[in-house]
Design an enzyme around this catalytic site. Sequence first.
Site, PDB file in Angstrom:
ATOM      1  N   LYS B  79       0.858  -1.121  -0.011  1.00  0.00           N
ATOM      2  CA  LYS B  79      -0.033  -0.028  -0.080  1.00  0.00           C
ATOM      3  C   LYS B  79       0.926   1.173  -0.022  1.00  0.00           C
ATOM      4  CE  LYS B  79      -3.787   1.971   2.630  1.00  0.00           C
ATOM      5  NZ  LYS B  79      -4.701   2.036   3.898  1.00  0.00           N
ATOM      6  N   SER B 158      -9.724   2.279   2.944  1.00  0.00           N
ATOM      7  CA  SER B 158      -8.949   2.956   2.171  1.00  0.00           C
ATOM      8  C   SER B 158      -8.021   2.082   1.201  1.00  0.00           C
ATOM      9  CB  SER B 158      -7.993   3.858   3.063  1.00  0.00           C
ATOM     10  OG  SER B 158      -7.164   3.320   3.878  1.00  0.00           O
ATOM     11  N   SER B 182     -10.221  -0.125   7.079  1.00  0.00           N
ATOM     12  CA  SER B 182      -9.501   0.018   5.901  1.00  0.00           C
ATOM     13  C   SER B 182      -9.073  -1.163   5.330  1.00  0.00           C
ATOM     14  CB  SER B 182      -8.693   1.154   5.928  1.00  0.00           C
ATOM     15  OG  SER B 182      -9.261   2.467   6.007  1.00  0.00           O
TER      16      SER B 182
END
Lengths: 95, 490
Positions: B79, B158, B182
């Site tokens: 990420k 997210s 998330s």
Amino acid sequence: MSVTADDVRRIARLARLAEPKDRIDTLVGELNGILAWIEQLDEVDIEGVEPMTTPVKFPLPQRDDVVNDGGIRDKVLANAPSSEDGFFVVPKSVE
Amino acid sequence: MSDLLKLSLADVTAKLRAREVSATELAKEALAACQSAQGALNAFTAFDEAKTMAMAKASDARLARGEGGLLEGAPLAIKDLFAVEGVSTTASSNILKGFKPPYESSVSQSWWDNGGVFLCKTSMDEFAMGSSNETSNTGPVNNPWKGAKGEMLSPGGSSGGSATVVAADLCFGATGTDTGGSIRQPASFTGTVGVKGTYGRTSRWGAIAFASSLDHPGPFAKTVKDGAMLLQAMSGHDPKDSTSLPNEVPDFVAACGRSVKGLRIGVPKEYRVDGMPDEIEKAWQLGIEWLKAAGCEIVDISLPHTKYALPAYYIVAPAEASSNLARYDGMRYGNRVEGKDLTETYEKTRAAGFGIEVQRRIMIGTYVLSAGYYDAYYLRALKVRTRILQDFDQAFEKVDAILTPSAPSAAFPLGSKSNDPIAMYLNDVFTVTANLAGVPAMSVPAGLDKDGLPLGLQIITKALDEETMFTVGAALEDAAGFTAKPAKWW
């Protein structure tokens, strides 16, 4: 509690965000919507309850006060928006 | 293109160890697959082919010597919140555009130390603030699963980019961070396994901070066992993070094979919300039946403060974020917009660099911490947080694990919630409690809804008991027999 356009300007100033001139009214509406929704917390009985700042239950670890890092000036400066002669270059802040 | 990328992490690492495939071939194939999918999925923010191939080569050398770690040779995605040395790391924000950290985050380093091969950086909601991956500065990520009428769906957020690359079989695992849901909500939206351990089990060092007391790095995986391998390889004490747990890390992989017989599973009555589709209720009931059939005892429980978790979170998280994001001032790193004096330079830099949602949250955080409002908002929220922890403490006196839906809906169309902040925030209604309490939780795919979209179930256990979470997760996975995959269109 609710916020006004002036409050939004003040908050932006405190947060060092340039005044969002074209979004002030939108922000007043959004922030008030969020704050009104948050107000349901007033229903919770918090009498005598300790605040929880972290899920960690052990004391903050400590280490010896010794230099254990350094000598990486070029790495530190590598992402600077502006640097010269091994220093960060920043706007003048003291007259 | 071979079917190698469709394998699980456990299977591909076995093939690598048996030298049936080389890490170099696998890395090449994964890079090609990612690059050809980028136009359709928009899930990637950076590649570094030279780094990937060098790591794969080193992995092959270790494998040739009969050495290698738990993840040896497997290409993995990171990420964009995690610093990867020398590779663009921006938290999907313009304020960090061009930032290349001269250091590596502890959890990614830990994956590389276990033999993992860096494949790519993945898109996310800017600074991890969002539940749809629509606030990324590189635009929304498309969920590999499309709607019934072929519409583009959000992969959740997210960590939407990471969920997408795992769901689309472009890699064998990905890092995410879970501050309010998330990892678990995008896992539920994409039919993947998403895990967060106990707060402090995985180091936050080198992960760009959003809300430090709530941020949990964790993995996305194709299977529960893969999730256990990936969490195992990123857990452990890190002296660079003062909140990192000093406790020994148990064998999570071994826990996947244990029997659930006799385990007490709590079903909280508060995890039902208005407008929740019947199919989610059905999936939940099915999950309860499966665990009962496997020998678990089902116990009705109450977590009475559940409905207050999300409003408390929307005080605590923005408050911490407003403080954490104060560092982006355009002086030492990041982008600068010059103004007439120092203050105006700060203000212009931050207004230009942060997106709308990030600015909104900084403002909420600034407000709830400001003079006159601190006690009414911030201090009250911290006390409500204690109530939520007490709910869990009381529940775990009676049960070993809690079973709930992961999210209140299946994946929704891109754009359908982006104008209503509170509707967006409600995505995290079932996940956020575990962040406030700091307890382990994971999402496991349980079935498909009438539109053929995946639905996840969440397992929550007490602090430091990830093993029971994996044991129950593996049992649920076995019973669900979830093998559905999105039809390839990318």
